[in-house]
Motif scaffolding. Structure first.
Motif, PDB file in Angstrom:
ATOM      1  N   GLY A   1       4.712   1.559  16.585  1.00  0.00           N
ATOM      2  CA  GLY A   1       3.682   2.363  17.232  1.00  0.00           C
ATOM      3  C   GLY A   1       4.117   3.808  17.386  1.00  0.00           C
ATOM      4  N   ASP A   2       3.162   4.667  17.715  1.00  0.00           N
ATOM      5  CA  ASP A   2       3.459   6.093  17.866  1.00  0.00           C
ATOM      6  C   ASP A   2       4.479   6.353  18.968  1.00  0.00           C
ATOM      7  OD1 ASP A   2       1.746   6.725  15.813  1.00  0.00           O
ATOM      8  OD2 ASP A   2       0.050   7.198  17.098  1.00  0.00           O
ATOM      9  N   HIS A   3       4.464   5.522  20.026  1.00  0.00           N
ATOM     10  CA  HIS A   3       5.393   5.736  21.140  1.00  0.00           C
ATOM     11  C   HIS A   3       6.843   5.454  20.737  1.00  0.00           C
ATOM     12  CE1 HIS A   3       4.634   1.386  21.226  1.00  0.00           C
ATOM     13  NE2 HIS A   3       5.768   1.254  21.906  1.00  0.00           N
ATOM     14  N   GLU A   4       7.057   4.816  19.582  1.00  0.00           N
ATOM     15  CA  GLU A   4       8.402   4.502  19.115  1.00  0.00           C
ATOM     16  C   GLU A   4       8.913   5.527  18.103  1.00  0.00           C
ATOM     17  OE1 GLU A   4       8.971   0.007  18.469  1.00  0.00           O
ATOM     18  OE2 GLU A   4       6.833   0.334  18.053  1.00  0.00           O
ATOM     19  N   ILE A   5       8.119   6.547  17.814  1.00  0.00           N
ATOM     20  CA  ILE A   5       8.452   7.486  16.737  1.00  0.00           C
ATOM     21  C   ILE A   5       8.822   8.850  17.305  1.00  0.00           C
ATOM     22  CG2 ILE A   5       7.575   8.633  14.662  1.00  0.00           C
ATOM     23  CD1 ILE A   5       5.643   6.286  14.316  1.00  0.00           C
ATOM     24  N   ILE A   6       9.922   9.421  16.824  1.00  0.00           N
ATOM     25  CA  ILE A   6      10.320  10.775  17.193  1.00  0.00           C
ATOM     26  C   ILE A   6      10.555  11.579  15.916  1.00  0.00           C
ATOM     27  CG2 ILE A   6      11.375  10.051  19.383  1.00  0.00           C
ATOM     28  CD1 ILE A   6      14.115  10.394  17.990  1.00  0.00           C
ATOM     29  N   LYS A   7      10.826  12.871  16.067  1.00  0.00           N
ATOM     30  CA  LYS A   7      11.090  13.728  14.911  1.00  0.00           C
ATOM     31  C   LYS A   7      12.527  13.531  14.441  1.00  0.00           C
ATOM     32  CE  LYS A   7       7.913  17.356  16.462  1.00  0.00           C
ATOM     33  NZ  LYS A   7       7.488  16.676  17.698  1.00  0.00           N
ATOM     34  N   GLY A   8      12.750  13.830  13.162  1.00  0.00           N
ATOM     35  CA  GLY A   8      14.095  13.768  12.597  1.00  0.00           C
ATOM     36  C   GLY A   8      14.253  14.822  11.527  1.00  0.00           C
ATOM     37  N   TYR A   9      15.395  15.499  11.531  1.00  0.00           N
ATOM     38  CA  TYR A   9      15.665  16.523  10.525  1.00  0.00           C
ATOM     39  C   TYR A   9      16.591  15.943   9.471  1.00  0.00           C
ATOM     40  CZ  TYR A   9      17.126  20.857   8.296  1.00  0.00           C
ATOM     41  OH  TYR A   9      17.377  21.825   7.368  1.00  0.00           O
ATOM     42  N   GLU A  10      16.207  16.079   8.196  1.00  0.00           N
ATOM     43  CA  GLU A  10      16.978  15.506   7.099  1.00  0.00           C
ATOM     44  C   GLU A  10      18.071  16.471   6.646  1.00  0.00           C
ATOM     45  OE1 GLU A  10      16.249  13.317   2.774  1.00  0.00           O
ATOM     46  OE2 GLU A  10      14.576  14.311   3.806  1.00  0.00           O
TER      47      GLU A  10
ATOM     48  N   ASP B   1      20.709  15.488   4.702  1.00  0.00           N
ATOM     49  CA  ASP B   1      20.816  15.123   3.299  1.00  0.00           C
ATOM     50  C   ASP B   1      20.066  13.814   3.122  1.00  0.00           C
ATOM     51  OD1 ASP B   1      22.673  12.918   3.962  1.00  0.00           O
ATOM     52  OD2 ASP B   1      24.144  14.518   4.283  1.00  0.00           O
ATOM     53  N   ARG B   2      20.141  13.265   1.935  1.00  0.00           N
ATOM     54  CA  ARG B   2      19.338  12.082   1.623  1.00  0.00           C
ATOM     55  C   ARG B   2      19.626  10.904   2.546  1.00  0.00           C
ATOM     56  NH1 ARG B   2      18.688   9.549  -4.491  1.00  0.00           N
ATOM     57  NH2 ARG B   2      17.039   8.048  -3.969  1.00  0.00           N
ATOM     58  N   ASP B   3      20.832  10.791   3.050  1.00  0.00           N
ATOM     59  CA  ASP B   3      21.205   9.621   3.858  1.00  0.00           C
ATOM     60  C   ASP B   3      21.419   9.938   5.335  1.00  0.00           C
ATOM     61  OD1 ASP B   3      21.273   7.945   1.559  1.00  0.00           O
ATOM     62  OD2 ASP B   3      23.259   8.774   1.056  1.00  0.00           O
ATOM     63  N   THR B   4      21.194  11.205   5.740  1.00  0.00           N
ATOM     64  CA  THR B   4      21.479  11.572   7.128  1.00  0.00           C
ATOM     65  C   THR B   4      20.262  12.231   7.776  1.00  0.00           C
ATOM     66  OG1 THR B   4      23.784  11.990   6.506  1.00  0.00           O
ATOM     67  CG2 THR B   4      23.050  12.786   8.665  1.00  0.00           C
ATOM     68  N   LEU B   5      19.774  11.635   8.857  1.00  0.00           N
ATOM     69  CA  LEU B   5      18.665  12.172   9.638  1.00  0.00           C
ATOM     70  C   LEU B   5      19.143  12.455  11.055  1.00  0.00           C
ATOM     71  CD1 LEU B   5      15.765   9.790   8.506  1.00  0.00           C
ATOM     72  CD2 LEU B   5      15.970  12.219   7.999  1.00  0.00           C
ATOM     73  N   VAL B   6      18.897  13.658  11.533  1.00  0.00           N
ATOM     74  CA  VAL B   6      19.274  14.033  12.895  1.00  0.00           C
ATOM     75  C   VAL B   6      18.050  13.880  13.792  1.00  0.00           C
ATOM     76  CG1 VAL B   6      20.116  15.876  14.376  1.00  0.00           C
ATOM     77  CG2 VAL B   6      20.988  15.670  12.038  1.00  0.00           C
ATOM     78  N   PRO B   7      18.090  12.975  14.789  1.00  0.00           N
ATOM     79  CA  PRO B   7      16.936  12.792  15.678  1.00  0.00           C
ATOM     80  C   PRO B   7      16.767  13.977  16.621  1.00  0.00           C
ATOM     81  CG  PRO B   7      18.775  11.438  16.424  1.00  0.00           C
ATOM     82  CD  PRO B   7      19.193  12.056  15.121  1.00  0.00           C
ATOM     83  N   VAL B   8      15.523  14.430  16.793  1.00  0.00           N
ATOM     84  CA  VAL B   8      15.188  15.527  17.702  1.00  0.00           C
ATOM     85  C   VAL B   8      14.006  15.077  18.568  1.00  0.00           C
ATOM     86  CG1 VAL B   8      14.461  17.931  17.901  1.00  0.00           C
ATOM     87  CG2 VAL B   8      15.942  17.237  16.003  1.00  0.00           C
ATOM     88  N   THR B   9      14.218  15.009  19.883  1.00  0.00           N
ATOM     89  CA  THR B   9      13.182  14.528  20.795  1.00  0.00           C
ATOM     90  C   THR B   9      12.355  15.697  21.335  1.00  0.00           C
ATOM     91  OG1 THR B   9      14.573  14.685  22.771  1.00  0.00           O
ATOM     92  CG2 THR B   9      14.725  12.653  21.469  1.00  0.00           C
ATOM     93  N   ASP B  10      11.224  15.365  21.962  1.00  0.00           N
ATOM     94  CA  ASP B  10      10.393  16.379  22.601  1.00  0.00           C
ATOM     95  C   ASP B  10      11.156  17.068  23.727  1.00  0.00           C
ATOM     96  OD1 ASP B  10       8.342  15.771  20.888  1.00  0.00           O
ATOM     97  OD2 ASP B  10       7.304  14.443  22.285  1.00  0.00           O
ATOM     98  N   GLU B  11      12.034  16.311  24.415  1.00  0.00           N
ATOM     99  CA  GLU B  11      12.841  16.890  25.484  1.00  0.00           C
ATOM    100  C   GLU B  11      13.821  17.930  24.926  1.00  0.00           C
ATOM    101  OE1 GLU B  11      12.283  13.684  25.052  1.00  0.00           O
ATOM    102  OE2 GLU B  11      10.983  13.297  26.788  1.00  0.00           O
ATOM    103  N   ASP B  12      14.369  17.668  23.748  1.00  0.00           N
ATOM    104  CA  ASP B  12      15.268  18.634  23.114  1.00  0.00           C
ATOM    105  C   ASP B  12      14.539  19.944  22.839  1.00  0.00           C
ATOM    106  OD1 ASP B  12      17.295  16.733  23.073  1.00  0.00           O
ATOM    107  OD2 ASP B  12      16.764  16.017  21.063  1.00  0.00           O
ATOM    108  N   LEU B  13      13.312  19.852  22.353  1.00  0.00           N
ATOM    109  CA  LEU B  13      12.533  21.038  22.024  1.00  0.00           C
ATOM    110  C   LEU B  13      12.099  21.781  23.277  1.00  0.00           C
ATOM    111  CD1 LEU B  13      10.309  19.563  19.162  1.00  0.00           C
ATOM    112  CD2 LEU B  13      12.366  20.954  18.933  1.00  0.00           C
ATOM    113  N   ALA B  14      11.696  21.017  24.309  1.00  0.00           N
ATOM    114  CA  ALA B  14      11.228  21.650  25.543  1.00  0.00           C
ATOM    115  C   ALA B  14      12.349  22.366  26.270  1.00  0.00           C
ATOM    116  CB  ALA B  14      10.602  20.596  26.459  1.00  0.00           C
TER     117      ALA B  14
END
Length: 296
Positions: free
Chosen positions: A57-66, A68-81
């Motif tokens: 569901g949408d509530h389980e999804i956050i942003k991620g910055y790629e 490289d092909r195998d590495t995604l850095v999670p970025v939450t709304d709290e990080d941005l705020a």
């Protein structure tokens, strides 16, 4: 009126003007759903986690910055705020410039700024200052996960915010320049005459003919009726056009549409001797030669 899409304040030196941002435009285009050709069933998309192979569901999804092909850095709304950004809740005016100095290609979506209560007076102050100076304000604001460039101008009694692209986001048109061609003054003059014939005092009241035609098609299909046919055939691609003739005809049509004299200006043509005239000249010369021989 539409619901506010953002709320914050205009920062004008030491003056703060609380405002609400409302979309100034609406999309009137007709949207479609995707359906299965065979049975007309709706096609739906589901968000699937690649690791667990299950729908989330949408509530389980956050942003991620790629990275490289195998590495995604999670970025939450709290990080941005929590980012230390002065424009996070403010439209910060950086400078005032003449409106003519803004390249229209930078201008994007448009929004109305509204103010209520104690904000009404400083809001009116900024609006009238912009109006009297005939200038626009260049500002910065943070919205939807990025800092943006903005333009403030007056429209009626309201301040309008235009989202703008940063200068380095505009592609250079140099490689698209057309090849060199020969162009005469007469063609340029006729093009200017066509522009004069098509000039209006105000923006013309134009309609979306594609949308109207599409609505007719949908209406006909919904009621099992025959689809409307195109009234005219399309011009064949690659047709060679006499530029001057096309300009002359266009001027005539534009004038006729305005109820003016629709006379087409013909280009002056060089005079040529007709074969009949050449024959007559030869006969005259022959007679003169015969007369001279007899006289001798």
């Amino acid at each position: 009126m539409p619901r506010p899409v953002w709320s914050g304040a205009i920062s004008f030196g030491l003056v703060t003007i609380p405002v609400k941002v409302l979309s100034a435009t609406e999309d009137r285009s007709i949207s479609f759903r995707q359906i299965h050709l065979e049975d007309g069933g709706r096609i739906r998309y589901r968000k699937i986690c690649e690791l667990e192979d299950k729908q989330v569901g949408d509530h389980e999804i956050i942003k991620g910055y790629e990275l490289d092909r195998d590495t995604l850095v999670p970025v939450t709304d709290e990080d941005l705020a929590g980012m230390p950004l002065p424009t996070a809740k403010a439209i910060e005016i950086s400078a005032f410039v003449p409106a003519a100095g803004i390249d229209p290609i930078q201008i994007g979506a448009s929004y109305y700024l509204s103010a209520e209560g104690v904000a009404a007076k400083p809001y009116k102050l900024l609006r009238q200052a912009l109006e009297r100076s005939s200038k626009v304000a260049v500002a910065k604001f943070a919205w939807h996960g990025r800092e943006r460039l903005g333009l403030l101008r007056v429209r009626g009694d309201v301040i309008v915010l235009h989202a703008m692209r940063w200068p380095d986001e505009i592609r250079s048109p140099e490689e698209l320049a057309p090849p060199p061609v020969e162009l005469g003054d007469a063609e340029i003059d006729e093009a200017l005459e066509l522009m004069d014939a098509m000039t209006e005092e105000h923006m013309p009241d134009l309609t979306d003919q594609y949308r109207q035609a599409l609505e007719e098609v949908i209406e006909a299909k919904a009621h099992g009726e025959q689809l409307p046919k195109a009234e005219r055939e399309e011009q064949p691609a690659g047709q060679v056009v006499d530029l001057m003739a096309a300009l002359n005809e266009s001027v005539a049509k534009a004038r006729a549409a305005r109820g003016e004299d629709a006379t087409v200006h013909d280009m002056p043509k060089p005079k040529k001797k007709t074969p009949a005239k050449k024959t007559a000249s030869k006969r005259t010369a022959a007679k003169k030669t015969t007369s001279r021989k007899r006289a001798g």
